[in-house]
Write a protein that holds these residues in place. Structure first.
Motif, PDB file in Angstrom:
ATOM      1  N   GLN A 104       0.847  -1.194   0.000  1.00 45.06           N
ATOM      2  CA  GLN A 104       0.000   0.000   0.000  1.00 45.06           C
ATOM      3  C   GLN A 104       0.886   1.248   0.000  1.00 45.06           C
ATOM      4  O   GLN A 104       0.653   2.179  -0.768  1.00 45.06           O
ATOM      5  CB  GLN A 104      -0.926  -0.006   1.216  1.00 45.06           C
ATOM      6  N   LYS A 105       1.897   1.265   0.840  1.00 40.63           N
ATOM      7  CA  LYS A 105       2.825   2.404   0.884  1.00 40.63           C
ATOM      8  C   LYS A 105       3.578   2.530  -0.433  1.00 40.63           C
ATOM      9  O   LYS A 105       3.800   3.639  -0.927  1.00 40.63           O
ATOM     10  CB  LYS A 105       3.810   2.244   2.041  1.00 40.63           C
ATOM     11  N   GLN A 116       2.389   9.273  -5.925  1.00 43.44           N
ATOM     12  CA  GLN A 116       2.900  10.601  -5.611  1.00 43.44           C
ATOM     13  C   GLN A 116       4.028  10.985  -6.556  1.00 43.44           C
ATOM     14  O   GLN A 116       4.130  12.134  -6.985  1.00 43.44           O
ATOM     15  CB  GLN A 116       3.373  10.664  -4.149  1.00 43.44           C
ATOM     16  N   GLU A 149       1.299   4.154  -2.967  1.00 40.83           N
ATOM     17  CA  GLU A 149       1.141   5.575  -2.679  1.00 40.83           C
ATOM     18  C   GLU A 149       2.370   6.359  -3.130  1.00 40.83           C
ATOM     19  O   GLU A 149       2.257   7.457  -3.667  1.00 40.83           O
ATOM     20  CB  GLU A 149       0.873   5.785  -1.186  1.00 40.83           C
ATOM     21  N   GLU A 150       3.557   5.792  -2.902  1.00 40.26           N
ATOM     22  CA  GLU A 150       4.791   6.455  -3.340  1.00 40.26           C
ATOM     23  C   GLU A 150       4.846   6.555  -4.867  1.00 40.26           C
ATOM     24  O   GLU A 150       5.259   7.581  -5.407  1.00 40.26           O
ATOM     25  CB  GLU A 150       6.011   5.702  -2.815  1.00 40.26           C
TER      26      GLU A 150
END
Length: 128
Positions: free
Chosen positions: A39-40, A47, A43-44
């Motif tokens: 998930q992280k 972004q 997101e990275e």
């Protein structure tokens, strides 16, 4: 016996055997850690894409709106199907049903415009 390190959980397992690894990897906490890790990562990635797009826009590499740049020479943008216009290639014009085009009625018809019988070419209703 060497210990096994789980990158997702940031921990060492007591033994490096297939049964210990299998038990660890099927556990709730390990699965949550794997889910959080990816998930992280997503997101990275998102972004990063947003940052690159913003930088390209600020440098003028991306036009402000998709319609601000003129179309290439000779390119014709067809109208949406809901707008009237000339028939497009490959499209058959709508056949007329005989008679003037129908206009939407706003309120009762003016005096003298009330229909007296069936429209020309139409059969009278069944039963009378």
């Amino acid at each position: 016996m060497p210990k096994f390190y789980c990158d997702y959980c940031d921990t060492y397992l007591t033994h490096d055997s297939p049964s210990v690894r299998k038990t660890h990897c099927s556990g709730r906490k390990h699965k949550e850690n794997v889910k959080d890790y990816y998930q992280k990562w997503m997101e990275e990635q998102a972004q990063s894409l947003i940052d690159k797009t913003t930088a390209a826009f600020q440098q003028g590499k991306i036009p402000p709106t998709p319609f601000s740049a003129p179309p290439p020479a000779g390119a014709m943008i067809p109208p949406p199907p809901s707008l009237p216009g000339p028939p497009r290639p490959g499209m058959m014009p709508a056949p007329h049903m005989g008679g003037p085009p129908m206009m939407p009625m706003m309120g009762p018809p003016p005096p003298g415009m009330m229909p007296v019988g069936p429209a020309p070419g139409m059969r009278p209703p069944m039963g009378g």
